[in-house]
Motif scaffolding. Structure first.
Motif, PDB file in Angstrom:
ATOM      1  N   LEU A 261      -5.074  -1.682  -1.754  1.00  0.00           N
ATOM      2  CA  LEU A 261      -6.043  -0.602  -1.605  1.00  0.00           C
ATOM      3  C   LEU A 261      -5.293   0.696  -1.892  1.00  0.00           C
ATOM      4  O   LEU A 261      -4.363   1.051  -1.172  1.00  0.00           O
ATOM      5  N   LEU A 262      -5.670   1.409  -2.929  1.00  0.00           N
ATOM      6  CA  LEU A 262      -4.902   2.560  -3.414  1.00  0.00           C
ATOM      7  C   LEU A 262      -5.729   3.832  -3.288  1.00  0.00           C
ATOM      8  O   LEU A 262      -6.777   3.965  -3.939  1.00  0.00           O
ATOM      9  N   SER A 263      -5.274   4.752  -2.439  1.00  0.00           N
ATOM     10  CA  SER A 263      -5.990   6.011  -2.244  1.00  0.00           C
ATOM     11  C   SER A 263      -5.338   7.184  -2.955  1.00  0.00           C
ATOM     12  O   SER A 263      -5.918   8.271  -3.021  1.00  0.00           O
ATOM     13  N   GLY A 264      -4.110   6.991  -3.454  1.00  0.00           N
ATOM     14  CA  GLY A 264      -3.375   8.100  -4.037  1.00  0.00           C
ATOM     15  C   GLY A 264      -2.594   8.893  -3.010  1.00  0.00           C
ATOM     16  O   GLY A 264      -1.929   9.876  -3.355  1.00  0.00           O
ATOM     17  N   GLY A 265      -2.660   8.479  -1.738  1.00  0.00           N
ATOM     18  CA  GLY A 265      -1.829   9.076  -0.707  1.00  0.00           C
ATOM     19  C   GLY A 265      -0.483   8.388  -0.658  1.00  0.00           C
ATOM     20  O   GLY A 265      -0.248   7.366  -1.318  1.00  0.00           O
ATOM     21  N   LEU A 266       0.415   8.919   0.148  1.00  0.00           N
ATOM     22  CA  LEU A 266       1.779   8.392   0.221  1.00  0.00           C
ATOM     23  C   LEU A 266       1.801   6.930   0.656  1.00  0.00           C
ATOM     24  O   LEU A 266       2.529   6.114   0.069  1.00  0.00           O
ATOM     25  N   ASP A 267       1.018   6.576   1.671  1.00  0.00           N
ATOM     26  CA  ASP A 267       1.109   5.249   2.283  1.00  0.00           C
ATOM     27  C   ASP A 267       0.718   4.145   1.308  1.00  0.00           C
ATOM     28  O   ASP A 267       1.495   3.217   1.040  1.00  0.00           O
ATOM     29  N   SER A 268      -0.500   4.232   0.784  1.00  0.00           N
ATOM     30  CA  SER A 268      -0.967   3.178  -0.124  1.00  0.00           C
ATOM     31  C   SER A 268      -0.206   3.192  -1.439  1.00  0.00           C
ATOM     32  O   SER A 268       0.006   2.144  -2.055  1.00  0.00           O
ATOM     33  N   SER A 269       0.222   4.378  -1.873  1.00  0.00           N
ATOM     34  CA  SER A 269       0.983   4.460  -3.119  1.00  0.00           C
ATOM     35  C   SER A 269       2.340   3.779  -2.979  1.00  0.00           C
ATOM     36  O   SER A 269       2.800   3.072  -3.893  1.00  0.00           O
ATOM     37  N   ALA A 270       2.990   3.982  -1.826  1.00  0.00           N
ATOM     38  CA  ALA A 270       4.286   3.340  -1.594  1.00  0.00           C
ATOM     39  C   ALA A 270       4.144   1.823  -1.599  1.00  0.00           C
ATOM     40  O   ALA A 270       4.948   1.112  -2.235  1.00  0.00           O
ATOM     41  N   LEU A 517      10.374  10.272   6.515  1.00  0.00           N
ATOM     42  CA  LEU A 517      11.136   9.028   6.384  1.00  0.00           C
ATOM     43  C   LEU A 517      10.519   8.105   5.341  1.00  0.00           C
ATOM     44  O   LEU A 517      11.229   7.514   4.517  1.00  0.00           O
ATOM     45  N   LEU A 518       9.217   7.965   5.378  1.00  0.00           N
ATOM     46  CA  LEU A 518       8.545   7.094   4.411  1.00  0.00           C
ATOM     47  C   LEU A 518       8.663   7.673   3.003  1.00  0.00           C
ATOM     48  O   LEU A 518       8.925   6.943   2.035  1.00  0.00           O
ATOM     49  N   ARG A 519       8.494   8.973   2.878  1.00  0.00           N
ATOM     50  CA  ARG A 519       8.575   9.614   1.560  1.00  0.00           C
ATOM     51  C   ARG A 519       9.954   9.399   0.934  1.00  0.00           C
ATOM     52  O   ARG A 519      10.074   9.036  -0.245  1.00  0.00           O
ATOM     53  N   GLU A 520      11.004   9.606   1.730  1.00  0.00           N
ATOM     54  CA  GLU A 520      12.349   9.472   1.189  1.00  0.00           C
ATOM     55  C   GLU A 520      12.726   8.010   0.946  1.00  0.00           C
ATOM     56  O   GLU A 520      13.452   7.700   0.001  1.00  0.00           O
ATOM     57  N   ALA A 521      12.227   7.126   1.783  1.00  0.00           N
ATOM     58  CA  ALA A 521      12.556   5.704   1.631  1.00  0.00           C
ATOM     59  C   ALA A 521      11.947   5.109   0.370  1.00  0.00           C
ATOM     60  O   ALA A 521      12.431   4.094  -0.147  1.00  0.00           O
ATOM     61  N   THR A 522      10.873   5.729  -0.145  1.00  0.00           N
ATOM     62  CA  THR A 522      10.178   5.175  -1.319  1.00  0.00           C
ATOM     63  C   THR A 522      10.164   6.162  -2.488  1.00  0.00           C
ATOM     64  O   THR A 522       9.420   5.960  -3.448  1.00  0.00           O
ATOM     65  N   ALA A 523      10.981   7.200  -2.419  1.00  0.00           N
ATOM     66  CA  ALA A 523      10.950   8.259  -3.439  1.00  0.00           C
ATOM     67  C   ALA A 523      11.183   7.722  -4.843  1.00  0.00           C
ATOM     68  O   ALA A 523      10.617   8.234  -5.816  1.00  0.00           O
ATOM     69  N   ASP A 524      12.006   6.693  -4.967  1.00  0.00           N
ATOM     70  CA  ASP A 524      12.370   6.201  -6.297  1.00  0.00           C
ATOM     71  C   ASP A 524      11.241   5.468  -7.003  1.00  0.00           C
ATOM     72  O   ASP A 524      11.308   5.258  -8.222  1.00  0.00           O
TER      73      ASP A 524
END
Length: 613
Positions: A261-270, A517-524
């Motif tokens: 489920l993809l909303s374009g927010g950080l959580d679903s995008s990661a 934390l989530l943003r940096e953990a999945t930044a790549d």
């Protein structure tokens, strides 16, 4: 994923109660469209509806194991993500398996470890074990409360089910709601164990409920504990990424089509990006789905809650991760359709009051189910990592109140706006909420040396993870299972929850932004647009035609002057909302209308006895 139900009656032989057991089981048909099964022996009867996910030919339920001292029978809903390791360990201990299902692993695990089994499970589950060797029933729910589970004690045993409708199908259960049930219905605090329906209880998350001839007992096998965090920033970020990679890998296991489920927010995008990377290694492409509203992207108006439309960010992720993507575009007519409202109320067994967000979720899941059976969702990341406005709102941070009610009150108003004044006085919702808050914070342990600010943020995190998230998990489960779709929630893995909960706020938001934390953990794996995007809640339509349709329906309801809803709803307040001429494009504008329409439909469908004294 499935629907379970059952009945234990120590004073009768339930093999003679097939009609009642069948009725209870059939209420779970939407949760399990692929198969059904019932089993009864003496004082115990179990029913099951199956949505086949793993080992499609095997895994039929109820599943039984004969022993020299009696039969052990299991009905199970959910997924055990570490079943492969557990199966290997059980095989080493001499157990022999006849299927490849995780259900058999849970059954064999109970035979090996008994009531110590739940501590070994990683997953989302609600299951019941009838142990004929000791004439006892065990009801077990996962740590975070991802899968719903209800029970209703009787004079000589218990009724249980994945949803209240299974219990209400038995003649022993009365369709009655008292004032305390209405209080729970009209607040957003999710009191542990509360089920709204009189006489009914929830199996609380992280607990085992045992029923035998001596009565009902509850044992908590997991709770959110306070522990010191000793990792530095880089180690913490790396640990979060390691956990996420393992969680996503486990939760992509299925023998049916999967998607995100993809909303374009950080959580679903990661999650989408991590899932796409893992499946690409196996030569597969992941599917992704997003909800949108007709004309919303072109005509979007920013407000305090939502600064940007989702669709451009969704498409950035789909391009970057190479997903097989589809937008599900909904119009105002579909969202306001009374038939959809009826499906939502039936799915929840209650007038939930989320309005177009419930309708759009149902329509989204129905469309996805045509292509996939399993979907990964970003639900609970905001609770785990600290993404909501109230985590940064000084008023909400310092109030001795549930922080989301402080923030939401400014955007949505009170649910009680359309209720009769005398009912509001009887309910006394402020006192109920205040009592709930005191109970909720009473057991939160403070670390030695923890600053006042860090302890305040710990309390806010704890409240979100033990109260608020359960509202959203229940909503997502009911909406998805109503159309036979299994939604998995990787951010609810208890290992991740425990680790991040105990990470100090200074590390969770070390750059002053939400979910650092989530943003940096999945930044790549994220496109830059999503990395930089500010939190935006689940989308809601801004189309004034949706509110106009609600007003038309409210006027029709007002014409039914003898409808029992007006024992609860003030017709003058509802009339003012129905005749309002100013455009209603926000959720707060429509909340009273949606609440009244939901209540009226619920009363029509369930005919509950409402006790107001």
């Amino acid at each position: 994923m499935c629907g379970i139900t059952g009945w234990v009656s120590f004073d009768r032989d339930l093999r003679a109660e097939k009609t009642a057991l069948d009725a209870m089981t059939e209420t779970m048909a939407c949760r399990g469209p692929d198969d059904r099964g019932v089993w009864a022996e003496g004082p115990a009867a179990l029913g099951h509806r199956r949505l086949a996910i793993i080992d499609l030919p095997g895994g039929r339920q109820p599943m039984t194991a004969g022993t020299p001292h009696g039969t052990v029978a299991l009905v199970y809903s959910g997924e055990t993500y570490n079943f492969t390791e557990l199966r290997r360990e059980l095989t080493g201990r001499g157990h022999r398996f006849t299927t490849d299902s995780d259900t058999e692993v849970v059954l064999r695990g109970y035979l090996e470890w008994g009531e110590a089994l739940p501590e070994r499970l990683n997953g989302m589950y609600a299951f019941a074990v009838w142990d004929g060797r000791a004439d006892k029933l065990l009801m077990v729910r996962d740590r975070m409360g991802i899968k719903p589970f209800y029970f209703h004690p009787t004079a000589d045993g218990v009724l249980f089910g994945s949803e209240p409708k299974a219990i209400l199908a038995n003649p022993l259960a009365r369709r009655r709601v008292k004032l305390d049930g209405l209080r729970e219905l009209f607040t957003m605090i999710k009191t542990p164990g509360h089920a709204v329906w009189d006489g009914m209880r929830e199996v609380e998350p992280g607990t085992v409920v045992t029923v035998d001839r001596d009565g009902v007992r509850t044992r908590r096998y997991w709770e959110l504990e306070t522990r010191p965090h000793t990792d530095d920033r880089d180690t913490t970020v790396a640990r979060v990424r390691t956990l996420l990679d393992d969680i996503v890998r486990r939760q992509l296991v299925a023998d049916v089509p999967r998607c995100t489920l993809l909303s374009g927010g950080l959580d679903s995008s990661a999650l989408t990006a991590l899932g796409a990377r893992q499946l690409a290694g196996d030569g597969e492409k992941i599917r992704s789905f997003a909800v949108d509203f007709a004309g919303q992207t072109e005509n979007f108006v920013a407000d305090e809650l939502r600064g940007t439309p989702d669709t451009p960010f969704v498409h950035d992720v789909a391009r970057t991760s190479g997903t097989d993507h589809q937008d599900i575009v909904l119009d105002a007519q579909a969202l306001a359709d009374p038939a959809i409202r009826e499906k939502v109320v039936r799915a929840r067994d209650l007038p939930a009051g989320f309005g177009d967000m419930d309708a759009s979720l149902h329509l989204l899941f129905r469309a996805i189910r045509e292509h996939s059976t399993v979907a990964l969702s970003g639900e609970s990341a905001d609770e785990v990592f600290g993404g909501y406005l109230q985590f940064f709102d000084e008023r909400a941070r310092t109030a001795d109140a549930f922080p989301w009610l402080v923030t939401m009150g400014r955007h949505f108003g009170e649910d009680a706006d359309v209720l009769r004044p005398e009912l509001n006085r009887s309910l006394d919702l402020p006192a109920y909420v205040a009592d709930g808050y005191r109970d909720a914070v009473a057991g939160i342990r403070r670390l030695d040396g923890e600053s006042d600010f860090e302890y305040r943020m710990r309390r806010i995190s704890h409240l979100h993870l033990t109260r608020f998230v359960r509202v959203l998990l229940d909503r997502k489960d009911r909406a998805s299972m109503a159309v036979g779709l299994e939604v998995r929630v990787p951010f609810c893995d208890h290992r991740l929850v425990e680790y991040v909960y105990n990470t100090p706020w200074a590390l969770k938001s070390y750059d002053g932004r939400e979910k650092t934390l989530l943003r940096e953990a999945t930044a790549d794996v994220l496109p830059r647009s999503v990395y930089d995007r500010v939190k935006s809640p689940y989308p809601s339509t801004q189309d004034p035609k949706y509110a106009a349709a609600l007003q038309d329906q409210a006027r029709d309801l007002l014409a039914r002057t003898g409808h029992p809803v007006f024992d609860l709803v003030d017709p003058d307040r509802l009339r003012r909302a129905a005749e309002r001429e100013a455009p209603m494009t926000g959720q707060g504008d429509r909340r009273g209308l949606e609440r009244a329409l939901d209540l009226a439909l619920w009363l029509d469908l369930y005919r509950p006895e409402i006790v107001l004294d």
